[in-house]
Design a protein around this motif. Structure first.
Motif, PDB file in Angstrom:
ATOM      1  N   UNK A   1      -2.894 -28.098 -28.787  1.00 50.29           N
ATOM      2  CA  UNK A   1      -3.324 -29.350 -28.166  1.00 50.29           C
ATOM      3  C   UNK A   1      -3.877 -29.050 -26.774  1.00 50.29           C
ATOM      4  N   UNK A   2      -5.045 -29.630 -26.482  1.00 49.50           N
ATOM      5  CA  UNK A   2      -5.663 -29.442 -25.175  1.00 49.50           C
ATOM      6  C   UNK A   2      -6.269 -30.762 -24.702  1.00 49.50           C
ATOM      7  N   UNK A   3      -6.778 -30.753 -23.499  1.00 52.31           N
ATOM      8  CA  UNK A   3      -7.463 -31.912 -22.904  1.00 52.31           C
ATOM      9  C   UNK A   3      -6.592 -33.167 -22.934  1.00 52.31           C
ATOM     10  N   UNK A   4      -5.380 -33.030 -22.443  1.00 55.46           N
ATOM     11  CA  UNK A   4      -4.483 -34.184 -22.401  1.00 55.46           C
ATOM     12  C   UNK A   4      -4.085 -34.678 -23.774  1.00 55.46           C
ATOM     13  N   UNK A   5      -3.891 -33.745 -24.714  1.00 57.01           N
ATOM     14  CA  UNK A   5      -3.521 -34.038 -26.113  1.00 57.01           C
ATOM     15  C   UNK A   5      -4.586 -34.828 -26.854  1.00 57.01           C
ATOM     16  N   UNK A   6      -5.844 -34.724 -26.436  1.00 53.50           N
ATOM     17  CA  UNK A   6      -6.947 -35.409 -27.123  1.00 53.50           C
ATOM     18  C   UNK A   6      -7.746 -34.478 -28.018  1.00 53.50           C
ATOM     19  N   UNK A   7      -7.519 -33.162 -27.887  1.00 54.34           N
ATOM     20  CA  UNK A   7      -8.207 -32.172 -28.710  1.00 54.34           C
ATOM     21  C   UNK A   7      -7.187 -31.279 -29.388  1.00 54.34           C
ATOM     22  N   UNK A   8      -7.389 -31.047 -30.678  1.00 48.10           N
ATOM     23  CA  UNK A   8      -6.556 -30.120 -31.443  1.00 48.10           C
ATOM     24  C   UNK A   8      -7.451 -28.960 -31.844  1.00 48.10           C
ATOM     25  N   UNK A   9      -7.177 -27.795 -31.294  1.00 48.58           N
ATOM     26  CA  UNK A   9      -7.983 -26.611 -31.581  1.00 48.58           C
ATOM     27  C   UNK A   9      -7.338 -25.790 -32.683  1.00 48.58           C
ATOM     28  N   UNK A  10      -8.165 -25.301 -33.604  1.00 49.81           N
ATOM     29  CA  UNK A  10      -7.746 -24.387 -34.657  1.00 49.81           C
ATOM     30  C   UNK A  10      -8.224 -23.007 -34.225  1.00 49.81           C
ATOM     31  N   UNK A  11      -7.293 -22.112 -34.020  1.00 49.27           N
ATOM     32  CA  UNK A  11      -7.609 -20.807 -33.459  1.00 49.27           C
ATOM     33  C   UNK A  11      -7.074 -19.723 -34.390  1.00 49.27           C
ATOM     34  N   UNK A  12      -7.969 -18.881 -34.874  1.00 46.36           N
ATOM     35  CA  UNK A  12      -7.586 -17.764 -35.745  1.00 46.36           C
ATOM     36  C   UNK A  12      -7.085 -16.621 -34.861  1.00 46.36           C
ATOM     37  N   UNK A  13      -5.959 -16.043 -35.248  1.00 42.42           N
ATOM     38  CA  UNK A  13      -5.377 -14.950 -34.461  1.00 42.42           C
ATOM     39  C   UNK A  13      -5.361 -13.668 -35.260  1.00 42.42           C
TER      40      UNK A  13
END
Length: 84
Positions: free
Chosen positions: A40-52
């Motif tokens: 969660x980013x941008x004040x919980x307004x964006x959910x990023x999917x990040x491959x690790x």
């Protein structure tokens, strides 16, 4: 006065939507499900999917969190299922 923290429901919602126990990272704002980090980013307004891959990270997609975190997680799961 009522205080709401959308991130407080994030980890339980990940459990319900993905059907797996996530590894909590970075407080309660990021979790690891398999090789994918949900953050969660941008004040919980964006959910990023990040491959690790080890220490390397690659941002796959971003889902807008509108009112319900579960809706955003379902959309993220759909994107992952079709292979973003």
């Amino acid at each position: 006065m009522r205080f709401e923290d959308p991130a407080a429901e994030f980890v339980p919602a990940v459990r319900r939507v993905f059907g797996a126990e996530p590894r909590v990272l970075d407080g309660s704002r990021a979790v690891l499900v398999g090789d994918v980090k949900l953050q969660l980013e941008a004040g919980e307004k964006e959910l990023w999917l990040i491959e690790r891959h080890g220490v390397l990270e690659h941002r796959l997609a971003m889902v807008e969190v509108r009112e319900d975190i579960e809706d955003a997680l379902r959309e993220a799961k759909e994107q992952l299922d079709v292979g973003v």
